[in-house]
Design a protein around this motif. Sequence first.
Motif, PDB file in Angstrom:
ATOM      1  N   ASP A  40       0.829  -1.208   0.000  1.00  0.00           N
ATOM      2  CA  ASP A  40       0.000   0.000   0.000  1.00  0.00           C
ATOM      3  C   ASP A  40       0.860   1.254   0.000  1.00  0.00           C
ATOM      4  O   ASP A  40       0.600   2.204  -0.744  1.00  0.00           O
ATOM      5  CB  ASP A  40      -0.923   0.012   1.229  1.00  0.00           C
ATOM      6  CG  ASP A  40      -2.007  -1.051   1.131  1.00  0.00           C
ATOM      7  OD1 ASP A  40      -2.209  -1.594   0.024  1.00  0.00           O
ATOM      8  OD2 ASP A  40      -2.661  -1.330   2.157  1.00  0.00           O
ATOM      9  N   ASP A  62      -3.619  -6.595  -4.737  1.00  0.00           N
ATOM     10  CA  ASP A  62      -4.732  -5.667  -4.562  1.00  0.00           C
ATOM     11  C   ASP A  62      -5.081  -5.174  -5.962  1.00  0.00           C
ATOM     12  O   ASP A  62      -4.475  -4.248  -6.476  1.00  0.00           O
ATOM     13  CB  ASP A  62      -4.323  -4.495  -3.660  1.00  0.00           C
ATOM     14  CG  ASP A  62      -5.497  -3.557  -3.384  1.00  0.00           C
ATOM     15  OD1 ASP A  62      -6.557  -3.719  -4.020  1.00  0.00           O
ATOM     16  OD2 ASP A  62      -5.340  -2.672  -2.529  1.00  0.00           O
ATOM     17  N   ARG A  67      -8.520  -7.645  -2.465  1.00  0.00           N
ATOM     18  CA  ARG A  67      -7.246  -7.799  -1.766  1.00  0.00           C
ATOM     19  C   ARG A  67      -7.155  -9.209  -1.219  1.00  0.00           C
ATOM     20  O   ARG A  67      -8.073  -9.666  -0.553  1.00  0.00           O
ATOM     21  CB  ARG A  67      -7.193  -6.842  -0.564  1.00  0.00           C
ATOM     22  CG  ARG A  67      -6.912  -5.414  -0.914  1.00  0.00           C
ATOM     23  CD  ARG A  67      -7.233  -4.524   0.258  1.00  0.00           C
ATOM     24  NE  ARG A  67      -6.230  -4.538   1.318  1.00  0.00           N
ATOM     25  CZ  ARG A  67      -5.095  -3.860   1.263  1.00  0.00           C
ATOM     26  NH1 ARG A  67      -4.785  -3.138   0.217  1.00  0.00           N
ATOM     27  NH2 ARG A  67      -4.239  -3.895   2.263  1.00  0.00           N
TER      28      ARG A  67
END
Length: 178
Positions: A40, A62, A67
């Motif tokens: 992320d 993702d 995810r």
Amino acid sequence: MSLRHLHLLGSPVLRQRSAEVGTVDDEVRRLVDDMFETMDAAKGVGLAANQVGVARRVAVVDAEGERFAMIDPVIVESEGRSVAEEGCLSIPDIYGDVTRPERVVIEAMDREGNRYRMDAAGLKARAIQHEIDHLDGILFLDHLSPIRRQMLVSKWRREHKDDTGYTKEVQTASAPPD
Ligand code: NI
């Protein structure tokens, strides 16, 4: 959870075939959590464990709003053909068109160690295949023509000639505006 350092092109662990996990324990769960956080922060659509220096068959994805973690993933079916541009968190700013099967079915374990089967197409299928390649020590560059690959590797070497190591610190992602 904590951010892990990313291994960049040239790091030997990226060229290693990673070992099966077998049993999902707390250490593997911690690795999965850290990998989600690192992916992320680096704004990636996928990350394999050897990209954070751990040669075990663990990856996170993702893509297209989904995810998931893949532990000991295996592609059991693949079909079709699609071409799209790929990049890689371990080879920043380098992109190339890669041909892959359009659809795959995989079997893997999730974060809890439960086995699952997943049917994926499009970007999700591409991300899955890119990450499973990593677990086998394969980079997207390997799918390009020798000439194209040589060009991109030369570009990479020029841009990274002053690097002192093969890892990069990932900065914490700034909070999205609300
Ligand atoms: Ni990658």
